[in-house]
Design an enzyme around this catalytic site. Structure first.
Site, mmCIF file in Angstrom:
data_model
loop_
_atom_site.group_PDB
_atom_site.id
_atom_site.type_symbol
_atom_site.label_atom_id
_atom_site.label_comp_id
_atom_site.label_asym_id
_atom_site.label_seq_id
_atom_site.Cartn_x
_atom_site.Cartn_y
_atom_site.Cartn_z
ATOM 1 N N GLU A 100 0.827 -1.199 0.000
ATOM 2 C CA GLU A 100 0.000 0.000 0.000
ATOM 3 C C GLU A 100 0.865 1.254 0.000
ATOM 4 O O GLU A 100 1.984 1.244 0.513
ATOM 5 C CB GLU A 100 -0.900 0.017 1.236
ATOM 6 C CG GLU A 100 -1.939 -1.088 1.185
ATOM 7 C CD GLU A 100 -2.926 -1.056 2.344
ATOM 8 O OE1 GLU A 100 -3.982 -1.676 2.205
ATOM 9 O OE2 GLU A 100 -2.647 -0.432 3.375
ATOM 10 N N GLY A 173 6.811 -1.938 6.227
ATOM 11 C CA GLY A 173 8.192 -2.402 6.217
ATOM 12 C C GLY A 173 9.152 -1.573 7.039
ATOM 13 O O GLY A 173 8.848 -0.461 7.471
ATOM 14 N N SER A 205 12.024 6.392 8.203
ATOM 15 C CA SER A 205 11.658 6.093 9.589
ATOM 16 C C SER A 205 12.059 4.670 9.962
ATOM 17 O O SER A 205 11.755 3.719 9.244
ATOM 18 C CB SER A 205 10.139 6.250 9.741
ATOM 19 O OG SER A 205 9.731 5.855 11.019
ATOM 20 N N SER A 228 11.200 5.566 15.508
ATOM 21 C CA SER A 228 9.972 5.258 16.244
ATOM 22 C C SER A 228 10.338 4.844 17.653
ATOM 23 O O SER A 228 10.771 3.716 17.877
ATOM 24 C CB SER A 228 9.209 4.141 15.527
ATOM 25 O OG SER A 228 8.847 4.573 14.241
ATOM 26 N N LEU A 229 10.188 5.757 18.564
ATOM 27 C CA LEU A 229 10.591 5.516 19.953
ATOM 28 C C LEU A 229 9.511 4.692 20.657
ATOM 29 O O LEU A 229 9.766 3.580 21.128
ATOM 30 C CB LEU A 229 10.798 6.875 20.630
ATOM 31 C CG LEU A 229 11.497 6.887 21.971
ATOM 32 C CD1 LEU A 229 12.901 6.329 21.874
ATOM 33 C CD2 LEU A 229 11.542 8.334 22.520
ATOM 34 N N CYS A 347 -0.954 5.941 10.025
ATOM 35 C CA CYS A 347 0.241 5.190 10.436
ATOM 36 C C CYS A 347 -0.127 3.866 11.077
ATOM 37 O O CYS A 347 -1.003 3.808 11.924
ATOM 38 C CB CYS A 347 1.022 5.964 11.498
ATOM 39 S SG CYS A 347 1.911 7.331 10.853
HETATM 40 N N1 SAH Z 1 9.008 0.428 10.202
HETATM 41 C C1 SAH Z 1 9.260 1.808 10.307
HETATM 42 C C2 SAH Z 1 8.397 2.639 9.360
HETATM 43 C C3 SAH Z 1 6.979 2.178 9.165
HETATM 44 S S1 SAH Z 1 5.920 2.251 10.600
HETATM 45 C C4 SAH Z 1 9.079 2.275 11.736
HETATM 46 O O1 SAH Z 1 8.600 1.504 12.556
HETATM 47 O O2 SAH Z 1 9.473 3.410 12.018
HETATM 48 C C5 SAH Z 1 5.491 3.983 10.554
HETATM 49 C C6 SAH Z 1 5.060 4.573 11.872
HETATM 50 O O3 SAH Z 1 3.758 4.098 12.242
HETATM 51 C C7 SAH Z 1 5.964 4.239 13.042
HETATM 52 O O4 SAH Z 1 6.371 5.415 13.698
HETATM 53 C C8 SAH Z 1 5.079 3.414 13.949
HETATM 54 O O5 SAH Z 1 5.442 3.590 15.294
HETATM 55 C C9 SAH Z 1 3.712 3.961 13.635
HETATM 56 N N2 SAH Z 1 2.622 3.058 14.000
HETATM 57 C C10 SAH Z 1 2.575 1.724 13.830
HETATM 58 N N3 SAH Z 1 1.398 1.235 14.294
HETATM 59 C C11 SAH Z 1 0.680 2.283 14.758
HETATM 60 C C12 SAH Z 1 -0.599 2.419 15.338
HETATM 61 N N4 SAH Z 1 -1.390 1.369 15.520
HETATM 62 N N5 SAH Z 1 -1.005 3.651 15.690
HETATM 63 C C13 SAH Z 1 -0.233 4.736 15.477
HETATM 64 N N6 SAH Z 1 0.985 4.674 14.915
HETATM 65 C C14 SAH Z 1 1.459 3.457 14.565
HETATM 66 FE FE1 SF4 Z 2 7.359 -2.919 11.143
HETATM 67 FE FE2 SF4 Z 2 7.358 -0.270 11.689
HETATM 68 FE FE3 SF4 Z 2 5.126 -1.758 12.005
HETATM 69 FE FE4 SF4 Z 2 7.146 -2.089 13.676
HETATM 70 S S1 SF4 Z 2 5.934 -0.210 13.426
HETATM 71 S S2 SF4 Z 2 5.974 -3.744 12.704
HETATM 72 S S3 SF4 Z 2 8.884 -1.820 12.323
HETATM 73 S S4 SF4 Z 2 6.186 -1.349 10.085
#
Ligand code: SAH
Ligand code: SF4
Length: 358
Positions: A100, A173, A205, A228-229, A347
């Site tokens: 996507e 990813g 990210s 992503s902390l 996100c």
């Molecule tokens: N894998 C990388 C980039 C893709 S995830 C990463 O983890 O940084 C992109 C962002 O979406 C990340 O900052 C992650 O923390 C956030 N994210 C994932 N699941 C979420 C959710 N359910 N609600 C809000 N943000 C979320």
């Molecule tokens: Fe993968 Fe980023 Fe989702 Fe974690 S938040 S599962 S690293 S896409």
């Protein structure tokens, strides 16, 4: 091949670097300068097929096609438009993989959130993509195809809207686990002969893959870094993000500090607010410590539906309390409003389809 199916080829011209493209042109009996011409078609003019490169000699075009090289490999198999203008595409690639990508428009600019892998191996507890598991890396061509197709769509469907000027590598990813292809895509987007996107207009990210962060700095990849902390201490982070067991928080912060020192750039921390876990007084206090004396900012976002009933989005009141608790560090933190909520485009909601990533 069924109608509209993607070209069943792994050979994508947009995956080639400028020198690889030159090599191919020479192998095909073309003159070297033709490679630059082809690069413009691919990366500036958003051509859809080899045949569309009309100023390239027919023999050269045929020789390239005969070797199995194609321009595009994906078919649009779904598109949803949100009431807020956000658009989410579902693409199927040459091997049936589905990914996507999301267009996020504002009055001033158009941004795109691209996927870098089919699924994700990192298994963060709150993320829908993580639930799919990992299938494969995307090629630079497939990453760039998301951008190019969106730009073409904008031109046709929203003429007069701002240029597609910002790219965030925050779709499906973990970009640091596919750094070579991500780097190639960033470098083409940055190239002044193609889209000429500035470094500050691209953000990669990561969930905290420390060697990837170090390599990202070493290679001088012209994009900004976001981390992503999602947890303000090691225990909390390890619970939510298995990656933190491999590279604990102190190691992650030290890599971030080295990145800031080496590049002079600011880092963005993403912080998902989860009721009773990351959205608490003590988490705010810990986060304050992390942002203090560090060249960084924080993008906080309330948890989107995670399909995990133990993780709940906080109320507005709880979010307000968290922000007040940040005190003087409040100026470094912004609350992001999720876009395209009605089409699950925010996100962490990108999952292509239920079940496995295929
Ligand atoms: N894998 C990388 C980039 C893709 S995830 C990463 O983890 O940084 C992109 C962002 O979406 C990340 O900052 C992650 O923390 C956030 N994210 C994932 N699941 C979420 C959710 N359910 N609600 C809000 N943000 C979320
Ligand atoms: Fe993968 Fe980023 Fe989702 Fe974690 S938040 S599962 S690293 S896409």
């Amino acid at each position: 091949m069924r109608e509209g199916a993607p070209a069943q080829s792994t050979r994508s011209l947009r995956s080639l670097s400028a020198s690889e493209l030159e090599q191919l042109v020479l192998e095909c009996g073309g003159k070297k300068y033709r490679a630059a011409q082809i690069a413009l078609w691919l990366h500036r003019d958003d051509v859809e097929s080899v045949d569309g490169m009309v100023n390239v000699p027919l023999e050269l075009r045929s020789a390239i096609s005969e070797r199995g090289w194609v321009v595009e490999q994906m078919t649009e198999v779904g598109r949803q438009e949100s009431t807020d203008g956000t658009v989410k595409w579902l693409y199927e690639s040459w091997d049936g993989s589905k990914i996507e990508c999301v267009l996020i428009p504002t009055e001033e600019r158009n941004s795109i959130c691209v996927s870098t892998q089919v699924g994700c191996a990192m298994q963060c507890a709150f993320c829908r993509t993580g639930r799919l598991g990992f299938k494969r890396n995307l090629s630079a061509g497939e990453i760039l195809e998301q951008f190019v197709r969106t730009r073409r769509w904008l031109k046709e469907r929203r003429p007069g809207s701002p240029a597609l000027s910002n790219v965030v590598f925050m779709g499906m990813g973990e970009p640091m686990n596919n750094l070579d292809e991500v780097e190639k895509a960033v470098r083409w987007l940055h190239d002044q002969r193609s889209s000429n996107l500035a470094r500050r207009h691209m953000t990669v990210s990561t969930s905290g893959v420390v060697p990837g962060i170090r390599e990202f700095a070493r290679r001088g990849i012209p994009a900004q870094l976001a981390v992503s902390l999602n947890g303000s201490n090691q225990e909390m982070r390890a619970e939510l993000m298995p990656v933190s067991r491999r590279w604990p928080l102190p190691e992650l912060l030290s890599a971030v500090d080295d990145y800031i020192a080496e590049t002079g750039l600011e880092v963005t921390f993403e912080f998902v607010l989860i009721r009773g876990i990351t959205c608490t007084d003590s988490a705010a206090d810990e986060l304050k410590e992390i942002v203090r004396n560090r060249k960084c900012k924080v993008n906080a976002i309330a948890l989107n539906s995670s399909e995990n009933e133990k993780l709940v989005s906080p109320s507005q009141e709880e979010i307000d309390r968290f922000f007040v608790r940040m005190g003087s560090a409040r100026k470094f933190i912004t609350l992001r409003q999720p876009r395209g909520r009605d089409i699950l485009a925010a996100c962490g909601q990108l999952a292509a389809q239920k079940g496995k990533a295929n």
